[in-house]
Motif scaffolding. Structure first.
Motif, PDB file in Angstrom:
ATOM      1  N   VAL A 180      35.705  86.692  17.692  1.00 16.48           N
ATOM      2  CA  VAL A 180      35.282  86.871  19.078  1.00 16.48           C
ATOM      3  C   VAL A 180      34.035  86.033  19.357  1.00 16.48           C
ATOM      4  O   VAL A 180      33.908  85.412  20.418  1.00 16.48           O
ATOM      5  CB  VAL A 180      35.022  88.359  19.380  1.00 16.48           C
ATOM      6  N   ALA A 226      43.969  93.086  19.895  1.00 22.08           N
ATOM      7  CA  ALA A 226      44.912  94.090  20.402  1.00 22.08           C
ATOM      8  C   ALA A 226      45.994  94.420  19.371  1.00 22.08           C
ATOM      9  O   ALA A 226      46.374  95.593  19.221  1.00 22.08           O
ATOM     10  CB  ALA A 226      45.546  93.581  21.700  1.00 22.08           C
ATOM     11  N   TYR A 283      35.947  96.164  24.364  1.00 21.30           N
ATOM     12  CA  TYR A 283      36.105  94.709  24.236  1.00 21.30           C
ATOM     13  C   TYR A 283      36.020  94.033  25.602  1.00 21.30           C
ATOM     14  O   TYR A 283      35.386  92.978  25.755  1.00 21.30           O
ATOM     15  CB  TYR A 283      37.440  94.408  23.565  1.00 21.30           C
ATOM     16  N   GLY A 284      36.646  94.645  26.612  1.00 18.51           N
ATOM     17  CA  GLY A 284      36.571  94.095  27.966  1.00 18.51           C
ATOM     18  C   GLY A 284      35.152  94.093  28.501  1.00 18.51           C
ATOM     19  O   GLY A 284      34.735  93.156  29.198  1.00 18.51           O
ATOM     20  N   SER A 327      30.056  92.271  18.925  1.00 12.91           N
ATOM     21  CA  SER A 327      31.459  92.586  18.672  1.00 12.91           C
ATOM     22  C   SER A 327      31.639  93.223  17.295  1.00 12.91           C
ATOM     23  O   SER A 327      32.366  94.219  17.158  1.00 12.91           O
ATOM     24  CB  SER A 327      32.313  91.317  18.772  1.00 12.91           C
ATOM     25  N   GLN A 376      33.297  91.140  26.970  1.00 15.20           N
ATOM     26  CA  GLN A 376      33.672  89.884  27.613  1.00 15.20           C
ATOM     27  C   GLN A 376      33.075  89.785  29.018  1.00 15.20           C
ATOM     28  O   GLN A 376      32.621  88.702  29.435  1.00 15.20           O
ATOM     29  CB  GLN A 376      35.201  89.763  27.678  1.00 15.20           C
ATOM     30  N   THR A 403      41.942  87.778  22.222  1.00 15.03           N
ATOM     31  CA  THR A 403      42.357  89.123  22.609  1.00 15.03           C
ATOM     32  C   THR A 403      43.621  89.543  21.861  1.00 15.03           C
ATOM     33  O   THR A 403      43.801  90.730  21.553  1.00 15.03           O
ATOM     34  CB  THR A 403      42.598  89.194  24.134  1.00 15.03           C
ATOM     35  N   MET A 458      39.871  98.623  23.647  1.00 11.03           N
ATOM     36  CA  MET A 458      40.130  97.539  24.590  1.00 11.03           C
ATOM     37  C   MET A 458      39.148  97.567  25.748  1.00 11.03           C
ATOM     38  O   MET A 458      38.730  96.521  26.262  1.00 11.03           O
ATOM     39  CB  MET A 458      41.572  97.610  25.098  1.00 11.03           C
TER      40      MET A 458
END
Length: 357
Positions: free
Chosen positions: A246, A265, A285-286, A227, A289, A261, A282
């Protein structure tokens, strides 16, 4: 109704082994609830000893003396921890201060955007609703700020407790690793003879807790590093701070990912607005995850007992409310322990004599 409960009790607890397991669980729970904060350094030392037992055992297996192996592994662990703190703490502190200083600007921009909603959606959003909502949020923000300030002063008073951890915990870890067999035998002598179910649950949980601690630490490091690198490459502000958040969010399954999140964001939106850069971040980041949940977790915790997500969330809420950070950290092992105990009792039916049926 009483006779039904009586038959259930005799069926489950007329076996001395089952009764001893119940008594041990009740005593352990009482000790943790009454003196949990007092013995917390011992519990922390036990956690670290679980984490370091694997490399110590590997060194012993290749012929290194156990005392020397314990000293080498503990010295390496302390060195890596200190170097990590020296490298990360100044950066995280600076970025945290900068983020706190810019929080009013972020909130001001958020208010300006919220105030545009009645013009964009007049049929759904009214001006008075917006003002009521912002007044409530402002009051909450003031309360949070006062809480943070009071917490910072209380942390200054806890410096003495920190010194206890710094000095005593490494010593306890060393002796726990060095004299592991001695402590195991001592605990074994304290247990009653009727301990078949205690031994069954203990053996099942010993490997699972050790695997969970090692796996969770590895998961935190991998997710945090990936991250941080991703956020730095995408030029996100407060990249190290958000990357560390994270990483630690994996301590709380499902809930942690959802909560962390929000700051990611918010910072990205404050920096870029609703732009392609925001959506690229995003999406990245998704992906992190998704890879954590679908690839990393199955690899690291393949030996763990499967638990329904609802049980995990309930365990996080219950044990986190009881013991804070460590309750959250051990929520899954404790939930697994509860399941192992229930399984042991369920698979151990006791015949009820005809005269008491």
């Amino acid at each position: 109704m009483i006779s039904v409960f009586g038959r259930w009790y005799r069926r489950k607890f007329s076996d001395p082994d089952a009764a001893m397991l119940l008594i041990l669980i009740l005593l352990t729970t009482a000790v943790l609830l009454l003196w949990g904060e007092l013995i917390m350094p011992v519990l922390v030392a036990a956690v670290i000893a679980y984490l370091l037992d694997w490399p110590v055992s590997r060194l012993v297996s290749i012929g290194v003396g156990r005392t020397l192996a314990c000293a080498v592994v503990l010295f390496g662990f302390i060195t890596v921890t200190i170097l990590t703190l020296i490298g990360l703490v100044p950066i995280i502190s600076k970025q945290s201060v900068n983020l706190i200083q810019e929080t009013p600007l972020i909130w001001q921009k958020a208010q300006e955007w919220i105030l545009t909603l009645p013009d964009k959606y007049p049929d759904y959003v009214q001006v008075y609703q917006i003002h009521q909502m912002m007044e409530g949020l402002n009051d909450k923000l003031v309360e949070v700020g006062e809480t943070l300030i009071s917490a910072s002063f209380s942390n200054i008073a806890n410096l003495a407790a920190l010194l206890v951890y710094v000095v005593l915990v490494p010593l306890m870890v060393f002796f726990m690793l060095k004299d592991k067999l001695f402590f195991v035998e001592s605990i074994s002598r304290l247990l009653p003879k009727e301990r078949r179910l205690i031994t069954q649950v203990g053996h099942e949980m010993n490997s699972q807790i050790a695997n969970y601690i090692r796996g969770k630490v590895i998961e935190i490091i991998i997710v945090g590093v990936v991250s941080c690198v991703t956020f730095v490459l995408m030029d996100l502000r407060y990249a190290i701070l958000l990357g560390v958040l994270v990483g630690f969010s994996v301590l709380i399954p499902y809930i942690g990912a959802a909560v962390v999140t929000i700051p990611v964001a918010v910072v990205a939106m404050f920096q870029w607005g609703i732009s392609p850069e925001f959506w690229y971040l995003m999406i990245a980041y998704g992906i992190i995850q998704a890879l954590d949940g679908n690839l990393l977790v199955p690899l690291l915790f393949s030996e763990a007992v499967s638990l329904h997500p609802l049980y995990i969330i309930v365990a996080v809420l219950v044990f986190g409310g009881l013991w804070g950070f460590w309750g959250v950290f051990f929520a899954i092992p404790l939930a697994t322990l509860v399941k192992a105990v229930i399984t042991a009792w369920s698979s151990n039916p006791v015949a009820i004599p005809d005269e008491v049926k």
